[in-house]
Design a protein around this motif. Structure first.
Motif, PDB file in Angstrom:
ATOM      1  N   GLY A 162       0.845  -1.194   0.000  1.00  6.86           N
ATOM      2  CA  GLY A 162       0.000   0.000   0.000  1.00  6.86           C
ATOM      3  C   GLY A 162       0.874   1.236   0.000  1.00  6.86           C
ATOM      4  O   GLY A 162       2.115   1.149   0.016  1.00  6.86           O
ATOM      5  N   GLY A 163       0.221   2.384   0.000  1.00  5.56           N
ATOM      6  CA  GLY A 163       0.942   3.641  -0.062  1.00  5.56           C
ATOM      7  C   GLY A 163       1.890   3.845   1.113  1.00  5.56           C
ATOM      8  O   GLY A 163       2.948   4.473   0.973  1.00  5.56           O
ATOM      9  N   THR A 164       1.519   3.316   2.261  1.00  2.31           N
ATOM     10  CA  THR A 164       2.368   3.474   3.443  1.00  2.31           C
ATOM     11  C   THR A 164       3.727   2.817   3.218  1.00  2.31           C
ATOM     12  O   THR A 164       4.775   3.429   3.463  1.00  2.31           O
ATOM     13  N   ASP A 182      -1.691   4.105  -5.692  1.00  5.26           N
ATOM     14  CA  ASP A 182      -2.370   2.882  -5.239  1.00  5.26           C
ATOM     15  C   ASP A 182      -3.430   2.479  -6.268  1.00  5.26           C
ATOM     16  O   ASP A 182      -4.500   3.091  -6.303  1.00  5.26           O
ATOM     17  N   ALA A 219      -0.697   8.389  -4.095  1.00  5.82           N
ATOM     18  CA  ALA A 219      -1.402   7.158  -3.697  1.00  5.82           C
ATOM     19  C   ALA A 219      -2.865   7.213  -4.117  1.00  5.82           C
ATOM     20  O   ALA A 219      -3.374   6.296  -4.769  1.00  5.82           O
ATOM     21  N   THR A 278      -5.214  13.364   0.539  1.00  7.70           N
ATOM     22  CA  THR A 278      -6.304  12.441   0.845  1.00  7.70           C
ATOM     23  C   THR A 278      -7.541  13.198   1.333  1.00  7.70           C
ATOM     24  O   THR A 278      -8.661  12.876   0.958  1.00  7.70           O
ATOM     25  N   ASP A 296       3.894  11.627  -3.825  1.00  7.52           N
ATOM     26  CA  ASP A 296       2.913  10.695  -3.274  1.00  7.52           C
ATOM     27  C   ASP A 296       1.592  10.896  -4.019  1.00  7.52           C
ATOM     28  O   ASP A 296       0.841  11.832  -3.730  1.00  7.52           O
ATOM     29  N   SER A 321       1.021   8.708   6.533  1.00  7.92           N
ATOM     30  CA  SER A 321       2.069   7.695   6.355  1.00  7.92           C
ATOM     31  C   SER A 321       3.455   8.323   6.224  1.00  7.92           C
ATOM     32  O   SER A 321       4.462   7.629   6.428  1.00  7.92           O
ATOM     33  N   HIS A 338      -5.335   0.227  -5.821  1.00 10.73           N
ATOM     34  CA  HIS A 338      -6.525  -0.156  -5.038  1.00 10.73           C
ATOM     35  C   HIS A 338      -7.375   1.052  -4.642  1.00 10.73           C
ATOM     36  O   HIS A 338      -8.408   0.888  -4.006  1.00 10.73           O
ATOM     37  N   LYS A 339      -6.955   2.241  -5.025  1.00 14.46           N
ATOM     38  CA  LYS A 339      -7.799   3.407  -4.763  1.00 14.46           C
ATOM     39  C   LYS A 339      -8.572   3.792  -6.026  1.00 14.46           C
ATOM     40  O   LYS A 339      -9.701   3.380  -6.201  1.00 14.46           O
ATOM     41  N   HIS A 347       0.123  12.931   3.619  1.00 11.92           N
ATOM     42  CA  HIS A 347      -0.560  11.809   4.271  1.00 11.92           C
ATOM     43  C   HIS A 347       0.122  11.413   5.584  1.00 11.92           C
ATOM     44  O   HIS A 347       1.340  11.564   5.726  1.00 11.92           O
TER      45      HIS A 347
HETATM   46  C1  LIG Z   1      -4.069   6.367   1.092  1.00 12.63           C
HETATM   47  C2  LIG Z   1      -2.865   7.198   1.013  1.00 12.63           C
HETATM   48  C3  LIG Z   1      -1.640   6.744   1.497  1.00 12.63           C
HETATM   49  C4  LIG Z   1      -1.500   5.431   2.234  1.00 12.63           C
HETATM   50  O1  LIG Z   1      -1.809   4.372   1.412  1.00 12.63           O
HETATM   51  P1  LIG Z   1      -2.210   2.928   2.025  1.00 12.63           P
HETATM   52  O2  LIG Z   1      -2.407   2.129   0.784  1.00 12.63           O
HETATM   53  O3  LIG Z   1      -3.481   3.161   2.779  1.00 12.63           O
HETATM   54  O4  LIG Z   1      -1.098   2.488   2.892  1.00 12.63           O
HETATM   55  C5  LIG Z   1      -0.536   7.537   1.325  1.00 12.63           C
HETATM   56  N1  LIG Z   1      -0.632   8.732   0.722  1.00 12.63           N
HETATM   57  C6  LIG Z   1      -1.799   9.220   0.247  1.00 12.63           C
HETATM   58  C7  LIG Z   1      -1.836  10.561  -0.423  1.00 12.63           C
HETATM   59  C8  LIG Z   1      -2.964   8.463   0.386  1.00 12.63           C
HETATM   60  O5  LIG Z   1      -4.125   8.941  -0.072  1.00 12.63           O
END
Ligand SMILES: *Cc1c(COP(=O)(O)O)cnc(C)c1O
Length: 449
Positions: free
Chosen positions: A140-142, A282, A255, A228, A253, A178, A284-285, A176
């Motif tokens: 994932g993005g983290t 991601d 994600a 986000t 980033d 993360s 998955h988003k 984010h």
């Molecule tokens: C969702 C998100 C993350 C973290 O991604 P995960 O897949 O939930 O670990 C990091 N950065 C941004 C901008 C995000 O929207």
């Protein structure tokens, strides 16, 4: 239990039937959460010494546990960032699970790694990265952000002057959570860059932070391409100028928002992204892949190998070969071929279908923004860059927002949790599901009157 009997075959048919039926539902049920006590009552003691058999286990999931999980692909699930996989991607996830592929190394998973790299290349082309760019799909993005930042720090320390150990990251408060997590894991320090009145990082604000704190103490700048909470894209081109001038790693980033690169109507907001050293998005988003899937890309993958390759005698056979081993680009060793469902859907549907689907969600967001603007009890907080819309219900307290949100879920009319900004509770839509309709939006807004 490793044998294949008539009973196993029948169970397989039941499981595929269940999965096929879930995939065919339209709409899917929203479902709800549950308390531990509720679940104890129906599923406590499920694991026994003798086993209950496959069918009772499936029944337990189907009749109780599945109902206690929200469907993130419901068209009125507009909280956090939903996940609305294509049918092709979701179905192919079953195949990945059935195939026992080790996708950490080329030796073991060449076919899968080859396909994943094709999907990564599509993203690299959207970003505008050179032919040598590459990376891997991570959880994932983290983990994507952490892996990129570990690489950035290793590269910076390699080139730092004698006695200098860069330990800082520059990012806005809109970045984010993360990024803060990565700093804790790495024992690094996040220095906040003030945002402009559009909630963006700009080159000018970044330059001041670097100069005030000593540019040589920084190993990375993190820009966000689609925050986000608001969907804000930082001013990437002016940030790239400053990173280049000071020789600091430029991580983007994306994600959530990186998917917008495939949408012509917003593509110009990303100008400068092609100058990044590393990038994540991601699938998955907003790229319609099932959990869990983050594409991590480096301009110079060799720098990531230096930072991430694990060395052990039992791995020498992999590391001695001149192969592309996905595990070398991130934190972690063993990996599922988690990019394959995304690849399969890209091959099956074609990239134009992705552009159409992303544009569709942008169109619904613009509709939602106009509908909020037209209603005297609502107010847009910041106009939407992408497909996240934050708005205010005039005269509502924090409790009012929560009571409204709880009521929506109780009545199975939607899942829209409040957010906050500068201490104020607000309403927020994240629209990444192409099946979310105008009627869904108006019904939810009407419920706030
Ligand atoms: C969702 C998100 C993350 C973290 O991604 P995960 O897949 O939930 O670990 C990091 N950065 C941004 C901008 C995000 O929207």
């Amino acid at each position: 239990m490793h044998g294949f009997t008539d009973e196993t075959k029948a169970l397989g048919e039941d499981i595929l039937r269940y999965a096929a039926e879930r995939l065919a539902l339209d709409p899917v049920p929203l479902d709800s959460s549950a308390t531990k006590a509720d679940l104890d009552a129906v599923a406590g003691g499920a694991i026994t010494a003798k086993g209950r058999g496959g069918r009772p286990a499936l029944q337990l999931f189907e009749e109780h546990l599945a109902l206690a999980c929200l469907s993130t692909d419901h068209p009125r699930y507009l909280s956090f960032i939903p996940c609305a996989p294509t049918r092709e991607a979701a179905m192919f996830d079953l195949v990945v699970g059935a195939s026992s592929i080790y996708a950490g190394s080329w030796l073991e998973g060449a076919g899968a790694v080859y396909a994943e790299n094709q999907a990564l290349r599509w993203i690299a082309d959207l970003v505008g990265l050179p032919d040598e760019a590459g990376g891997s799909f991570v959880q994932g993005g983290t983990i994507g952000n952490l892996s990129a930042l570990v690489t950035a720090r290793a590269a910076a320390r390699e080139h730092a002057a004698e006695g200098v150990r860069p330990y800082r990251i520059a990012a806005t408060v809109g970045s984010h959570s993360s990024i803060a997590t990565a700093c804790r894991v790495m024992d690094a320090e996040q220095v906040p860059v003030p945002m402009n009145d559009r909630m963006q990082m700009t080159g000018a604000n970044l330059r001041k932070v670097l100069e005030d704190n000593g540019p040589e103490t920084f190993f990375a700048v993190v820009a966000t391409a689609g925050s986000t909470n608001f969907g804000v894209i930082d001013d990437l081109d002016s940030i790239a100028d400053v990173c280049e001038e000071f020789g600091i790693w430029f991580h983007v980033d994306g994600a959530y928002g990186g998917a917008g690169l495939a949408a012509p109507s917003v593509r110009d907001k990303y100008t400068g992204v092609e100058r990044c050293d590393s990038f994540i998005v991601d699938p998955h988003k907003w790229l319609f892949a099932p959990f869990d899937c983050c594409a991590l890309l480096y301009r110079e993958p060799a720098l990531a190998r230096v930072a991430h390759t694990q060395h052990a005698s039992y791995l020498d056979v992999l590391n001695d070969a001149p192969d592309w081993n996905p595990t070398d680009y991130s934190v972690g060793l063993t990996r599922r071929a988690r990019g394959l469902p995304f690849w399969f859907s890209l091959v099956a549907n074609g990239t134009d279908a992705y552009t159409t689907a992303i544009e569709q969600t942008l169109e619904i967001t613009r509709f939602a923004e106009a509908e909020v603007g037209r209603r005297d009890y609502l107010e847009v907080v910041r106009d939407a860059d992408l497909s996240v819309l934050v708005f205010r219900r005039l005269d509502w307290s924090t409790q009012d927002y929560h009571a409204w949100s709880d009521g929506l879920l109780e009545r199975q009319e939607g899942f829209v949790v409040p957010t906050s900004h500068e201490g104020e509770t607000l309403a927020r839509f994240a629209i990444v599901n192409p099946r979310t309709t105008r009627e869904d939006i108006t019904a939810i807004l009407d419920s706030m009157a």
